[in-house]
Scaffold this motif. Structure first.
Motif, PDB file in Angstrom:
ATOM      1  N   MET A   1       0.843  -1.194   0.000  1.00 49.57           N
ATOM      2  CA  MET A   1       0.000   0.000   0.000  1.00 49.57           C
ATOM      3  C   MET A   1       0.880   1.246   0.000  1.00 49.57           C
ATOM      4  SD  MET A   1      -3.312  -0.600   2.454  1.00 49.57           S
ATOM      5  CE  MET A   1      -2.385  -0.343   3.925  1.00 49.57           C
ATOM      6  N   ARG A   2       0.443   2.249  -0.733  1.00 49.15           N
ATOM      7  CA  ARG A   2       1.156   3.536  -0.736  1.00 49.15           C
ATOM      8  C   ARG A   2       1.094   4.191   0.642  1.00 49.15           C
ATOM      9  NH1 ARG A   2       2.137   6.622  -5.215  1.00 49.15           N
ATOM     10  NH2 ARG A   2       3.539   7.595  -3.740  1.00 49.15           N
ATOM     11  N   LEU A   3       0.053   3.906   1.422  1.00 52.31           N
ATOM     12  CA  LEU A   3      -0.058   4.461   2.763  1.00 52.31           C
ATOM     13  C   LEU A   3       1.189   4.152   3.585  1.00 52.31           C
ATOM     14  CD1 LEU A   3      -1.866   5.941   4.816  1.00 52.31           C
ATOM     15  CD2 LEU A   3      -2.921   3.740   5.350  1.00 52.31           C
ATOM     16  N   ASP A   4       1.764   2.962   3.389  1.00 49.90           N
ATOM     17  CA  ASP A   4       2.984   2.577   4.107  1.00 49.90           C
ATOM     18  C   ASP A   4       4.155   3.499   3.786  1.00 49.90           C
ATOM     19  OD1 ASP A   4       1.724   0.377   5.294  1.00 49.90           O
ATOM     20  OD2 ASP A   4       2.213  -0.919   3.597  1.00 49.90           O
ATOM     21  N   ASP A   5       4.164   4.088   2.599  1.00 45.03           N
ATOM     22  CA  ASP A   5       5.247   4.997   2.211  1.00 45.03           C
ATOM     23  C   ASP A   5       5.223   6.292   3.015  1.00 45.03           C
ATOM     24  OD1 ASP A   5       5.878   3.142   0.229  1.00 45.03           O
ATOM     25  OD2 ASP A   5       4.830   4.252  -1.346  1.00 45.03           O
ATOM     26  N   PHE A   6       4.046   6.666   3.502  1.00 44.66           N
ATOM     27  CA  PHE A   6       3.903   7.961   4.158  1.00 44.66           C
ATOM     28  C   PHE A   6       3.769   7.875   5.674  1.00 44.66           C
ATOM     29  CE2 PHE A   6       2.602   8.560  -0.204  1.00 44.66           C
ATOM     30  CZ  PHE A   6       3.390   9.641  -0.553  1.00 44.66           C
ATOM     31  N   LEU A   7       3.228   6.776   6.192  1.00 44.03           N
ATOM     32  CA  LEU A   7       3.101   6.654   7.643  1.00 44.03           C
ATOM     33  C   LEU A   7       3.175   5.176   8.044  1.00 44.03           C
ATOM     34  CD1 LEU A   7       2.887   8.804   9.842  1.00 44.03           C
ATOM     35  CD2 LEU A   7       0.452   8.395   9.920  1.00 44.03           C
ATOM     36  N   PRO A   8       4.386   4.603   7.972  1.00 48.48           N
ATOM     37  CA  PRO A   8       4.521   3.186   8.319  1.00 48.48           C
ATOM     38  C   PRO A   8       4.417   2.926   9.823  1.00 48.48           C
ATOM     39  CG  PRO A   8       6.659   4.117   7.789  1.00 48.48           C
ATOM     40  CD  PRO A   8       5.636   5.191   7.503  1.00 48.48           C
ATOM     41  N   ASP A   9       4.778   3.928  10.636  1.00 46.59           N
ATOM     42  CA  ASP A   9       4.733   3.793  12.095  1.00 46.59           C
ATOM     43  C   ASP A   9       3.605   4.656  12.638  1.00 46.59           C
ATOM     44  OD1 ASP A   9       7.101   2.190  12.118  1.00 46.59           O
ATOM     45  OD2 ASP A   9       8.256   4.034  11.840  1.00 46.59           O
ATOM     46  N   TYR A  10       2.789   4.078  13.504  1.00 49.30           N
ATOM     47  CA  TYR A  10       1.649   4.822  14.047  1.00 49.30           C
ATOM     48  C   TYR A  10       1.215   4.187  15.360  1.00 49.30           C
ATOM     49  CZ  TYR A  10      -0.513   0.945  11.547  1.00 49.30           C
ATOM     50  OH  TYR A  10      -0.826  -0.294  11.086  1.00 49.30           O
ATOM     51  N   GLU A  11       0.544   4.982  16.173  1.00 42.66           N
ATOM     52  CA  GLU A  11       0.050   4.512  17.462  1.00 42.66           C
ATOM     53  C   GLU A  11      -1.473   4.352  17.476  1.00 42.66           C
ATOM     54  OE1 GLU A  11       3.875   6.016  17.527  1.00 42.66           O
ATOM     55  OE2 GLU A  11       2.152   7.313  17.216  1.00 42.66           O
ATOM     56  N   PHE A  12      -2.161   5.010  16.567  1.00 41.36           N
ATOM     57  CA  PHE A  12      -3.625   4.972  16.505  1.00 41.36           C
ATOM     58  C   PHE A  12      -4.033   4.671  15.067  1.00 41.36           C
ATOM     59  CE2 PHE A  12      -2.175   7.993  19.642  1.00 41.36           C
ATOM     60  CZ  PHE A  12      -2.897   7.666  20.773  1.00 41.36           C
TER      61      PHE A  12
ATOM     62  N   GLY B   1      -4.317   8.935   5.694  1.00 42.48           N
ATOM     63  CA  GLY B   1      -5.415   8.030   5.404  1.00 42.48           C
ATOM     64  C   GLY B   1      -5.407   7.655   3.948  1.00 42.48           C
ATOM     65  N   ASN B   2      -6.185   6.633   3.624  1.00 45.21           N
ATOM     66  CA  ASN B   2      -6.276   6.241   2.231  1.00 45.21           C
ATOM     67  C   ASN B   2      -7.691   5.797   1.891  1.00 45.21           C
ATOM     68  OD1 ASN B   2      -6.609   3.624   3.208  1.00 45.21           O
ATOM     69  ND2 ASN B   2      -4.951   2.750   2.032  1.00 45.21           N
ATOM     70  N   LEU B   3      -7.927   5.714   0.636  1.00 45.80           N
ATOM     71  CA  LEU B   3      -9.075   5.027   0.065  1.00 45.80           C
ATOM     72  C   LEU B   3      -8.467   4.042  -0.915  1.00 45.80           C
ATOM     73  CD1 LEU B   3     -11.497   7.985  -0.499  1.00 45.80           C
ATOM     74  CD2 LEU B   3     -12.014   5.937   0.817  1.00 45.80           C
ATOM     75  N   ALA B   4      -8.813   2.768  -0.774  1.00 48.61           N
ATOM     76  CA  ALA B   4      -8.190   1.745  -1.602  1.00 48.61           C
ATOM     77  C   ALA B   4      -9.242   0.810  -2.183  1.00 48.61           C
ATOM     78  CB  ALA B   4      -7.182   0.954  -0.771  1.00 48.61           C
TER      79      ALA B   4
ATOM     80  N   THR C   1     -10.964   2.089   3.661  1.00 47.63           N
ATOM     81  CA  THR C   1     -10.254   3.292   4.091  1.00 47.63           C
ATOM     82  C   THR C   1      -9.539   2.954   5.388  1.00 47.63           C
ATOM     83  OG1 THR C   1     -10.405   5.633   4.675  1.00 47.63           O
ATOM     84  CG2 THR C   1     -12.295   4.268   5.245  1.00 47.63           C
ATOM     85  N   GLU C   2      -8.307   3.385   5.471  1.00 49.83           N
ATOM     86  CA  GLU C   2      -7.523   3.216   6.696  1.00 49.83           C
ATOM     87  C   GLU C   2      -7.009   4.581   7.110  1.00 49.83           C
ATOM     88  OE1 GLU C   2      -3.673   0.847   8.580  1.00 49.83           O
ATOM     89  OE2 GLU C   2      -4.386   0.319   6.565  1.00 49.83           O
ATOM     90  N   THR C   3      -7.077   4.849   8.401  1.00 46.86           N
ATOM     91  CA  THR C   3      -6.551   6.092   8.968  1.00 46.86           C
ATOM     92  C   THR C   3      -5.489   5.709   9.994  1.00 46.86           C
ATOM     93  OG1 THR C   3      -8.687   7.167   8.699  1.00 46.86           O
ATOM     94  CG2 THR C   3      -7.125   8.210  10.209  1.00 46.86           C
ATOM     95  N   ARG C   4      -4.328   6.354   9.895  1.00 42.11           N
ATOM     96  CA  ARG C   4      -3.237   6.123  10.841  1.00 42.11           C
ATOM     97  C   ARG C   4      -2.806   7.462  11.424  1.00 42.11           C
ATOM     98  NH1 ARG C   4       0.774   2.349   7.138  1.00 42.11           N
ATOM     99  NH2 ARG C   4      -0.662   0.572   6.906  1.00 42.11           N
ATOM    100  N   ILE C   5      -2.481   7.451  12.711  1.00 42.00           N
ATOM    101  CA  ILE C   5      -1.997   8.667  13.357  1.00 42.00           C
ATOM    102  C   ILE C   5      -0.728   8.325  14.132  1.00 42.00           C
ATOM    103  CG2 ILE C   5      -2.496  10.536  14.969  1.00 42.00           C
ATOM    104  CD1 ILE C   5      -5.395   8.677  13.639  1.00 42.00           C
ATOM    105  N   HIS C   6       0.298   9.115  13.875  1.00 37.43           N
ATOM    106  CA  HIS C   6       1.584   8.950  14.564  1.00 37.43           C
ATOM    107  C   HIS C   6       1.790  10.149  15.482  1.00 37.43           C
ATOM    108  CE1 HIS C   6       5.669   7.943  15.421  1.00 37.43           C
ATOM    109  NE2 HIS C   6       6.174   8.967  14.744  1.00 37.43           N
TER     110      HIS C   6
END
Length: 192
Positions: free
Chosen positions: A1-12, A128-131, A144-149
């Motif tokens: 996923m491209r989302l991993d390129d922008f926020l691979p580490d997150y707590e929420f 976040g993404n839409l996939a 859709t996945e949302t990640r917050i670091h």
């Protein structure tokens, strides 16, 4: 996923998905063409509630939700387009102190490079993404996945309190968003 390129580490994080009776191409087209008119009014009520403290403090006014593409409105509202895999995924992000009444976005983070380079420990980074993908049963899935670091522990505690409060509304917005994409894609199948 491209989302991993922008926020691979997150707590929420939160993830939502829906099965759509349409081809992946039709679902991705519906995702890109989704307009504010396609969405439930409940989404705008929830977004308006979030903007209310800032409006009352006259710190910022919410953008108008004209009948335009929803992704355009998302970007006008402060989100940054981060990346896209055509036909598969769109990634967007936001940086700020979301737990503050006025939201406190970081306006100097205006593109993907600035998002990746941003490292202020007093702020959170959200992506976040839409996939769209085909699952093991050959069904089209839209998610859709949302990640917050939030790297700093005291900032993370502030965000965690905020997250517990907004999570039900945030989840509902995403579920309604996916349902609107599903309706639009399946309507196209019916009329094609």
């Amino acid at each position: 996923m491209r989302l991993d390129d922008f926020l691979p580490d997150y707590e929420f994080h939160e993830v939502h998905a829906v099965t759509v009776d349409a081809s992946p191409e039709q679902v991705f087209t519906a995702l890109r063409d989704l307009t504010t008119a396609d969405l439930s009014p409940l989404i705008f009520l929830l977004l308006g509630l979030r903007a209310l403290p800032a409006m009352l403090l006259k710190r910022k006014m919410p953008g108008s939700f004209q009948d335009s593409r929803f992704l355009e409105q998302l970007y006008k509202g402060g989100f940054i387009p981060l990346g896209e895999e055509p036909g598969c995924e769109i990634v967007f992000g936001l940086v700020g102190q979301f737990w503050k009444l006025t939201g406190e976005l970081q306006p100097h983070v205006t593109d993907a490079a600035a998002f990746l380079a941003f490292s202020d420990p007093a702020c959170a980074k959200a992506a976040g993404n839409l996939a769209v993908r085909v699952d093991e049963h050959r069904r089209t899935r839209c998610s859709t996945e949302t990640r917050i670091h939030v790297p700093e522990p005291s900032t993370r505690r502030k965000f965690a309190f905020y997250w517990r409060i907004i999570l039900p509304g945030s989840a509902l917005i995403r579920v309604l968003w996916l349902r609107a994409i599903k309706r639009k894609a399946e309507r196209r199948v019916t009329f094609s």
